[in-house]
Design a protein around this motif. Sequence first.
Motif, PDB file in Angstrom:
ATOM      1  N   THR A  55      21.244  -8.054 -22.977  1.00  0.00           N
ATOM      2  CA  THR A  55      22.608  -7.606 -22.696  1.00  0.00           C
ATOM      3  C   THR A  55      23.417  -8.747 -22.080  1.00  0.00           C
ATOM      4  O   THR A  55      22.880  -9.794 -21.748  1.00  0.00           O
ATOM      5  CB  THR A  55      22.627  -6.409 -21.724  1.00  0.00           C
ATOM      6  N   VAL A  56      24.698  -8.498 -21.891  1.00  0.00           N
ATOM      7  CA  VAL A  56      25.591  -9.470 -21.264  1.00  0.00           C
ATOM      8  C   VAL A  56      25.208  -9.702 -19.795  1.00  0.00           C
ATOM      9  O   VAL A  56      25.586 -10.697 -19.201  1.00  0.00           O
ATOM     10  CB  VAL A  56      27.064  -9.017 -21.417  1.00  0.00           C
ATOM     11  N   ALA A  57      24.395  -8.802 -19.242  1.00  0.00           N
ATOM     12  CA  ALA A  57      23.966  -8.899 -17.844  1.00  0.00           C
ATOM     13  C   ALA A  57      22.523  -9.371 -17.711  1.00  0.00           C
ATOM     14  O   ALA A  57      21.908  -9.233 -16.655  1.00  0.00           O
ATOM     15  CB  ALA A  57      24.134  -7.546 -17.162  1.00  0.00           C
ATOM     16  N   GLU A  58      22.009  -9.974 -18.778  1.00  0.00           N
ATOM     17  CA  GLU A  58      20.603 -10.378 -18.792  1.00  0.00           C
ATOM     18  C   GLU A  58      20.230 -11.283 -17.618  1.00  0.00           C
ATOM     19  O   GLU A  58      19.154 -11.148 -17.037  1.00  0.00           O
ATOM     20  CB  GLU A  58      20.280 -11.082 -20.113  1.00  0.00           C
ATOM     21  N   ASN A  59      21.099 -12.198 -17.244  1.00  0.00           N
ATOM     22  CA  ASN A  59      20.795 -13.141 -16.165  1.00  0.00           C
ATOM     23  C   ASN A  59      21.513 -12.801 -14.862  1.00  0.00           C
ATOM     24  O   ASN A  59      21.572 -13.634 -13.962  1.00  0.00           O
ATOM     25  CB  ASN A  59      21.159 -14.561 -16.600  1.00  0.00           C
ATOM     26  N   ALA A  60      22.033 -11.606 -14.767  1.00  0.00           N
ATOM     27  CA  ALA A  60      22.800 -11.209 -13.583  1.00  0.00           C
ATOM     28  C   ALA A  60      21.881 -10.995 -12.386  1.00  0.00           C
ATOM     29  O   ALA A  60      20.739 -10.553 -12.516  1.00  0.00           O
ATOM     30  CB  ALA A  60      23.581  -9.929 -13.860  1.00  0.00           C
ATOM     31  N   GLU A  61      22.436 -11.296 -11.229  1.00  0.00           N
ATOM     32  CA  GLU A  61      21.756 -11.002  -9.973  1.00  0.00           C
ATOM     33  C   GLU A  61      22.104  -9.561  -9.598  1.00  0.00           C
ATOM     34  O   GLU A  61      23.272  -9.186  -9.559  1.00  0.00           O
ATOM     35  CB  GLU A  61      22.245 -11.954  -8.882  1.00  0.00           C
ATOM     36  N   LEU A  62      21.097  -8.762  -9.322  1.00  0.00           N
ATOM     37  CA  LEU A  62      21.309  -7.384  -8.887  1.00  0.00           C
ATOM     38  C   LEU A  62      21.173  -7.341  -7.372  1.00  0.00           C
ATOM     39  O   LEU A  62      20.125  -7.664  -6.827  1.00  0.00           O
ATOM     40  CB  LEU A  62      20.297  -6.440  -9.525  1.00  0.00           C
ATOM     41  N   VAL A  63      22.254  -6.964  -6.704  1.00  0.00           N
ATOM     42  CA  VAL A  63      22.261  -6.846  -5.245  1.00  0.00           C
ATOM     43  C   VAL A  63      22.397  -5.370  -4.902  1.00  0.00           C
ATOM     44  O   VAL A  63      23.317  -4.703  -5.381  1.00  0.00           O
ATOM     45  CB  VAL A  63      23.424  -7.651  -4.624  1.00  0.00           C
ATOM     46  N   ILE A  64      21.470  -4.874  -4.093  1.00  0.00           N
ATOM     47  CA  ILE A  64      21.496  -3.469  -3.704  1.00  0.00           C
ATOM     48  C   ILE A  64      21.797  -3.384  -2.219  1.00  0.00           C
ATOM     49  O   ILE A  64      21.057  -3.918  -1.391  1.00  0.00           O
ATOM     50  CB  ILE A  64      20.169  -2.771  -4.042  1.00  0.00           C
ATOM     51  N   GLU A  65      22.897  -2.724  -1.919  1.00  0.00           N
ATOM     52  CA  GLU A  65      23.340  -2.529  -0.540  1.00  0.00           C
ATOM     53  C   GLU A  65      23.054  -1.068  -0.171  1.00  0.00           C
ATOM     54  O   GLU A  65      23.395  -0.166  -0.923  1.00  0.00           O
ATOM     55  CB  GLU A  65      24.845  -2.812  -0.481  1.00  0.00           C
ATOM     56  N   THR A  66      22.443  -0.866   0.984  1.00  0.00           N
ATOM     57  CA  THR A  66      22.132   0.496   1.412  1.00  0.00           C
ATOM     58  C   THR A  66      23.325   1.098   2.146  1.00  0.00           C
ATOM     59  O   THR A  66      23.833   0.514   3.099  1.00  0.00           O
ATOM     60  CB  THR A  66      20.895   0.507   2.335  1.00  0.00           C
ATOM     61  N   ALA A  67      23.748   2.256   1.684  1.00  0.00           N
ATOM     62  CA  ALA A  67      24.859   2.972   2.326  1.00  0.00           C
ATOM     63  C   ALA A  67      24.309   3.774   3.503  1.00  0.00           C
ATOM     64  O   ALA A  67      23.165   4.234   3.474  1.00  0.00           O
ATOM     65  CB  ALA A  67      25.530   3.903   1.330  1.00  0.00           C
ATOM     66  N   GLN A  68      25.121   3.940   4.526  1.00  0.00           N
ATOM     67  CA  GLN A  68      24.708   4.705   5.691  1.00  0.00           C
ATOM     68  C   GLN A  68      24.963   6.188   5.477  1.00  0.00           C
ATOM     69  O   GLN A  68      25.884   6.577   4.761  1.00  0.00           O
ATOM     70  CB  GLN A  68      25.481   4.230   6.908  1.00  0.00           C
ATOM     71  N   VAL A  69      24.134   6.997   6.105  1.00  0.00           N
ATOM     72  CA  VAL A  69      24.339   8.446   6.086  1.00  0.00           C
ATOM     73  C   VAL A  69      25.352   8.776   7.171  1.00  0.00           C
ATOM     74  O   VAL A  69      25.183   8.413   8.337  1.00  0.00           O
ATOM     75  CB  VAL A  69      23.010   9.196   6.341  1.00  0.00           C
TER      76      VAL A  69
END
Length: 116
Positions: A55-69
């Motif tokens: 895909t167009v995102a094959e080399n993308a960096e995936l950043v996961i930010e945790t949301a607060q409750v």
Amino acid sequence: MHELSICQALLDQVERIAVEHGASAVERILLRVGPLSGVEGSLLRHAFPLAAAGTVAENAELVIETAQVRVACSDCGAETEATPNRLLCGDCGSYKTRLVSGDELLLANLELTIPD
């Protein structure tokens, strides 16, 4: 592992946005994931390269930010942080709360490469 199907749905959305903006590649994807979303961040990270291949995102960096409750209290009106297994008001201790955040799975930001 439903995280793979979540990644596939995410990449469908990312590809639509990339096409709308004429992007040749996606550099970075920022996701905001709440602890009550039912999605496990580490499994999402492992599934992402499989779903992104070709895909167009094959080399993308995936950043996961945790949301607060966060909860809003019906008794005192305060909006406070809470823990996932104890949705009590942080000010008065009431159990009469409404979830404000913490269950989201949100595509928060994309960094695209757009040719000149």
